[in-house]
Scaffold this motif. Structure first.
Motif, PDB file in Angstrom:
ATOM      1  N   ALA A  56      33.429  34.428  28.223  1.00  0.00           N
ATOM      2  CA  ALA A  56      33.056  33.892  29.261  1.00  0.00           C
ATOM      3  C   ALA A  56      32.216  35.337  30.226  1.00  0.00           C
ATOM      4  CB  ALA A  56      33.591  32.476  30.386  1.00  0.00           C
ATOM      5  N   LEU A  57      33.229  35.826  30.201  1.00  0.00           N
ATOM      6  CA  LEU A  57      32.814  37.568  30.672  1.00  0.00           C
ATOM      7  C   LEU A  57      32.168  37.976  29.809  1.00  0.00           C
ATOM      8  CD1 LEU A  57      35.766  38.464  33.317  1.00  0.00           C
ATOM      9  CD2 LEU A  57      33.102  36.942  34.309  1.00  0.00           C
ATOM     10  N   GLU A  58      32.186  38.277  28.764  1.00  0.00           N
ATOM     11  CA  GLU A  58      31.168  39.666  27.692  1.00  0.00           C
ATOM     12  C   GLU A  58      29.924  39.971  27.565  1.00  0.00           C
ATOM     13  OE1 GLU A  58      33.017  38.259  23.772  1.00  0.00           O
ATOM     14  OE2 GLU A  58      35.123  39.102  24.389  1.00  0.00           O
ATOM     15  N   GLY A  59      30.454  41.053  28.188  1.00  0.00           N
ATOM     16  CA  GLY A  59      28.797  40.804  28.586  1.00  0.00           C
ATOM     17  C   GLY A  59      27.576  41.114  29.686  1.00  0.00           C
ATOM     18  N   ARG A  60      28.573  40.099  30.511  1.00  0.00           N
ATOM     19  CA  ARG A  60      27.388  40.036  31.771  1.00  0.00           C
ATOM     20  C   ARG A  60      27.295  40.983  32.748  1.00  0.00           C
ATOM     21  NH1 ARG A  60      27.275  33.811  33.317  1.00  0.00           N
ATOM     22  NH2 ARG A  60      26.362  35.083  34.531  1.00  0.00           N
ATOM     23  N   ASP A  61      26.023  41.238  32.688  1.00  0.00           N
ATOM     24  CA  ASP A  61      26.051  42.348  34.438  1.00  0.00           C
ATOM     25  C   ASP A  61      25.930  41.273  35.173  1.00  0.00           C
ATOM     26  OD1 ASP A  61      25.258  43.734  31.805  1.00  0.00           O
ATOM     27  OD2 ASP A  61      23.446  43.131  32.295  1.00  0.00           O
ATOM     28  N   PHE A  62      26.377  42.191  36.087  1.00  0.00           N
ATOM     29  CA  PHE A  62      26.065  41.790  38.117  1.00  0.00           C
ATOM     30  C   PHE A  62      25.810  43.192  38.773  1.00  0.00           C
ATOM     31  CE2 PHE A  62      29.370  38.954  35.448  1.00  0.00           C
ATOM     32  CZ  PHE A  62      28.584  37.952  36.172  1.00  0.00           C
ATOM     33  N   ASP A  63      25.827  42.548  39.722  1.00  0.00           N
ATOM     34  CA  ASP A  63      25.421  43.847  40.567  1.00  0.00           C
ATOM     35  C   ASP A  63      26.451  44.685  41.242  1.00  0.00           C
ATOM     36  OD1 ASP A  63      22.718  43.669  40.711  1.00  0.00           O
ATOM     37  OD2 ASP A  63      22.392  41.929  41.631  1.00  0.00           O
ATOM     38  N   ALA A  64      28.144  43.484  41.504  1.00  0.00           N
ATOM     39  CA  ALA A  64      28.879  43.833  41.888  1.00  0.00           C
ATOM     40  C   ALA A  64      29.868  42.578  41.370  1.00  0.00           C
ATOM     41  CB  ALA A  64      29.058  44.324  43.180  1.00  0.00           C
ATOM     42  N   VAL A  65      30.873  43.368  41.630  1.00  0.00           N
ATOM     43  CA  VAL A  65      32.685  42.792  41.346  1.00  0.00           C
ATOM     44  C   VAL A  65      33.583  42.942  42.265  1.00  0.00           C
ATOM     45  CG1 VAL A  65      34.108  42.690  39.541  1.00  0.00           C
ATOM     46  CG2 VAL A  65      31.997  43.213  39.044  1.00  0.00           C
ATOM     47  N   VAL A  66      34.169  41.738  42.888  1.00  0.00           N
ATOM     48  CA  VAL A  66      34.741  41.319  43.334  1.00  0.00           C
ATOM     49  C   VAL A  66      36.402  41.357  42.819  1.00  0.00           C
ATOM     50  CG1 VAL A  66      36.160  40.750  45.909  1.00  0.00           C
ATOM     51  CG2 VAL A  66      33.497  40.987  45.212  1.00  0.00           C
ATOM     52  N   ASP A  67      37.459  41.932  42.509  1.00  0.00           N
ATOM     53  CA  ASP A  67      37.979  42.075  42.466  1.00  0.00           C
ATOM     54  C   ASP A  67      39.749  40.951  43.184  1.00  0.00           C
ATOM     55  OD1 ASP A  67      40.668  40.825  40.688  1.00  0.00           O
ATOM     56  OD2 ASP A  67      40.376  43.135  38.976  1.00  0.00           O
ATOM     57  N   THR A  68      39.794  39.854  43.456  1.00  0.00           N
ATOM     58  CA  THR A  68      40.928  39.560  44.383  1.00  0.00           C
ATOM     59  C   THR A  68      42.424  38.618  43.526  1.00  0.00           C
ATOM     60  OG1 THR A  68      40.180  37.490  44.134  1.00  0.00           O
ATOM     61  CG2 THR A  68      39.301  38.680  46.111  1.00  0.00           C
ATOM     62  N   SER A  69      42.473  39.038  41.921  1.00  0.00           N
ATOM     63  CA  SER A  69      43.328  38.853  41.380  1.00  0.00           C
ATOM     64  C   SER A  69      43.683  39.664  40.248  1.00  0.00           C
ATOM     65  CB  SER A  69      42.774  37.342  40.853  1.00  0.00           C
ATOM     66  OG  SER A  69      41.985  37.423  39.825  1.00  0.00           O
ATOM     67  N   GLY A  70      43.937  40.649  41.038  1.00  0.00           N
ATOM     68  CA  GLY A  70      44.190  41.845  39.517  1.00  0.00           C
ATOM     69  C   GLY A  70      45.534  42.348  40.546  1.00  0.00           C
ATOM     70  N   TYR A  71      46.992  42.200  39.628  1.00  0.00           N
ATOM     71  CA  TYR A  71      48.139  42.341  39.573  1.00  0.00           C
ATOM     72  C   TYR A  71      48.330  42.702  38.764  1.00  0.00           C
ATOM     73  CZ  TYR A  71      47.618  38.856  42.794  1.00  0.00           C
ATOM     74  OH  TYR A  71      46.968  37.981  44.135  1.00  0.00           O
ATOM     75  N   VAL A  72      48.209  42.967  36.894  1.00  0.00           N
ATOM     76  CA  VAL A  72      48.731  43.689  36.516  1.00  0.00           C
ATOM     77  C   VAL A  72      47.824  45.375  35.335  1.00  0.00           C
ATOM     78  CG1 VAL A  72      50.083  43.177  33.749  1.00  0.00           C
ATOM     79  CG2 VAL A  72      50.084  41.312  35.833  1.00  0.00           C
ATOM     80  N   PRO A  73      47.818  45.623  35.631  1.00  0.00           N
ATOM     81  CA  PRO A  73      46.981  46.539  34.974  1.00  0.00           C
ATOM     82  C   PRO A  73      46.828  46.022  33.371  1.00  0.00           C
ATOM     83  CG  PRO A  73      49.160  47.707  34.941  1.00  0.00           C
ATOM     84  CD  PRO A  73      49.316  46.713  35.732  1.00  0.00           C
ATOM     85  N   ARG A  74      46.948  46.192  32.642  1.00  0.00           N
ATOM     86  CA  ARG A  74      47.030  45.211  31.259  1.00  0.00           C
ATOM     87  C   ARG A  74      45.284  44.643  32.195  1.00  0.00           C
ATOM     88  NH1 ARG A  74      47.936  41.015  28.091  1.00  0.00           N
ATOM     89  NH2 ARG A  74      49.864  41.243  29.606  1.00  0.00           N
ATOM     90  N   LEU A  75      45.560  43.529  32.505  1.00  0.00           N
ATOM     91  CA  LEU A  75      44.848  42.259  32.118  1.00  0.00           C
ATOM     92  C   LEU A  75      43.928  42.956  33.152  1.00  0.00           C
ATOM     93  CD1 LEU A  75      47.119  39.240  33.298  1.00  0.00           C
ATOM     94  CD2 LEU A  75      46.610  41.076  30.960  1.00  0.00           C
ATOM     95  N   VAL A  76      43.529  43.972  34.051  1.00  0.00           N
ATOM     96  CA  VAL A  76      42.719  44.797  34.509  1.00  0.00           C
ATOM     97  C   VAL A  76      42.410  45.308  33.564  1.00  0.00           C
ATOM     98  CG1 VAL A  76      41.971  46.120  36.369  1.00  0.00           C
ATOM     99  CG2 VAL A  76      43.969  44.188  36.855  1.00  0.00           C
ATOM    100  N   ALA A  77      42.982  45.939  33.135  1.00  0.00           N
ATOM    101  CA  ALA A  77      41.629  46.557  32.096  1.00  0.00           C
ATOM    102  C   ALA A  77      40.738  46.111  31.336  1.00  0.00           C
ATOM    103  CB  ALA A  77      42.882  48.159  30.945  1.00  0.00           C
ATOM    104  N   GLN A  78      41.353  44.935  30.418  1.00  0.00           N
ATOM    105  CA  GLN A  78      40.750  43.804  29.427  1.00  0.00           C
ATOM    106  C   GLN A  78      39.802  42.910  30.524  1.00  0.00           C
ATOM    107  OE1 GLN A  78      44.698  42.379  26.552  1.00  0.00           O
ATOM    108  NE2 GLN A  78      43.497  40.954  28.561  1.00  0.00           N
ATOM    109  N   THR A  79      39.875  42.820  31.510  1.00  0.00           N
ATOM    110  CA  THR A  79      38.289  42.436  32.469  1.00  0.00           C
ATOM    111  C   THR A  79      37.765  43.077  32.617  1.00  0.00           C
ATOM    112  OG1 THR A  79      39.878  41.513  33.223  1.00  0.00           O
ATOM    113  CG2 THR A  79      37.924  41.285  34.592  1.00  0.00           C
TER     114      THR A  79
END
Length: 325
Positions: A56-79
């Motif tokens: 659902a996120l692939e290729g989506r553009d945004f002016d800003a992202v707020v990441d309040t749910s990043g706990y595991v580096p692999r998952l942050v990198a994938q996002t």
């Protein structure tokens, strides 16, 4: 401004969405839809999972992202890999990233290092947050990285602060851990959320310890008693920390805001000067206590939060302590 919030329905993320909507921003939420999916019915919601369900996120553009749910580096990198072009990036980290909190850390203090490979963030919370920060900065060198201390206020699911105003409001003998002048430090979730949204709109970059100025344990507890209107009913009994430890009272979660281990002596007295200079503006503690207590009384707070001293155990420990005197 088009803002993507990764999370957005639990605690900090929920308040970020509230603030952004009030300011007229266009919101999109990405989460699994498990926590209060009925919230924000007019906001775009993308369903998925940061662990290999990011279509659902692939290729989506945004002016800003707020990441309040990043706990595991692999998952942050994938996002980060799944997203298209994004402008400003906020990553919510933690003061737990510091390798030594026996004295108050600054933003430049040495960071914790992961000794053994793991993705169990409950066991290596600070170490994994460090690696998450690194993943974000590798792709967004101008990221806004906030390192909060204890986040408190309405909709806190943990009870780590809510315990004190609700306990004082109930009255009776209230166990409080000595020393009275020990540092106490929190950050109201609404102040943090407001700062995060303003930072996104202004393009603020850098790494900041996101806390209010420290007060004392006695001042915080007395504020809770005063705001709760329990001056006549609540009897605060100050108990020695060694005695509490000997009677198996657990620090931090069982007895909130109590840190007895000297390795954590500086964790609640962090200098917030850099954050203040960059726009963080905490409200008075009295307001935080009042609004937290009102929320708890509304019936929306968890009936059995993970933090807080059992009342029967509290009174048993107090009985033993007072019998010594």
């Amino acid at each position: 401004m088009r803002i993507l919030v990764l999370g957005g329905t639990q605690f900090l993320g929920r308040h970020v969405v509230d603030v952004a909507l009030e300011r007229g921003d266009e919101l999109t939420l990405f989460n699994r839809g498990r926590t209060r999916p009925e919230l924000f019915p007019d906001v775009e919601k993308l369903r998925g999972d940061r662990d290999n369900d990011l279509a659902a996120l692939e290729g989506r553009d945004f002016d800003a992202v707020v990441d309040t749910s990043g706990y595991v580096p692999r998952l942050v990198a994938q996002t980060l890999d799944a997203l298209g072009d994004v402008g400003h990036y906020t990553f919510v980290s933690s003061i737990s990233v510091y390798g030594d909190v026996s004295t108050p850390p600054t933003e430049s203090s040495p960071l914790a290092e992961l000794k053994e490979p793991t993705e169990d963030w409950r066991e290596a919370y600070g170490e994994l947050k460090v690696l998450c920060e690194n993943e974000v900065r590798a792709r967004h060198p101008e990221a806004f990285v906030v390192r909060p201390g204890l986040i408190v206020g309405p909709w806190d699911p943990t009870g780590r602060f809510t315990y004190w105003p609700t306990r004082l409001a109930d009255g009776g003998r209230v166990l409080a851990p000595l020393p009275r002048d020990a540092a106490a430090q929190v950050i109201d979730v609404r102040d943090l959320a407001g700062w995060i949204v303003r930072a996104a709109e202004d393009g603020l970059a850098g790494t900041f310890n996101a806390v209010d100025r420290p007060t004392t344990r006695e001042a915080l507890i007395e504020t809770c008693r005063r705001v709760a209107g329990a001056d006549a009913d609540a009897e605060i009994v100050w108990v020695d920390g060694d005695f509490l430890a000997a009677h198996e009272v657990g620090e931090w979660m069982e007895l909130p805001l109590w840190l007895h281990d000297p390795d954590y002596a500086g964790m609640l007295s962090v200098d917030p000067s850099a954050a203040f200079a960059a726009g963080l503006a905490p409200r008075p503690l009295e307001e935080t206590v009042h609004d937290t207590l009102e929320w708890a009384r509304s019936g929306d707070a968890p009936a059995d939060p993970p933090a807080g001293l059992d009342r029967e155990k509290e009174q048993a420990v107090l009985d033993e302590w007072l019998s010594k005197e």
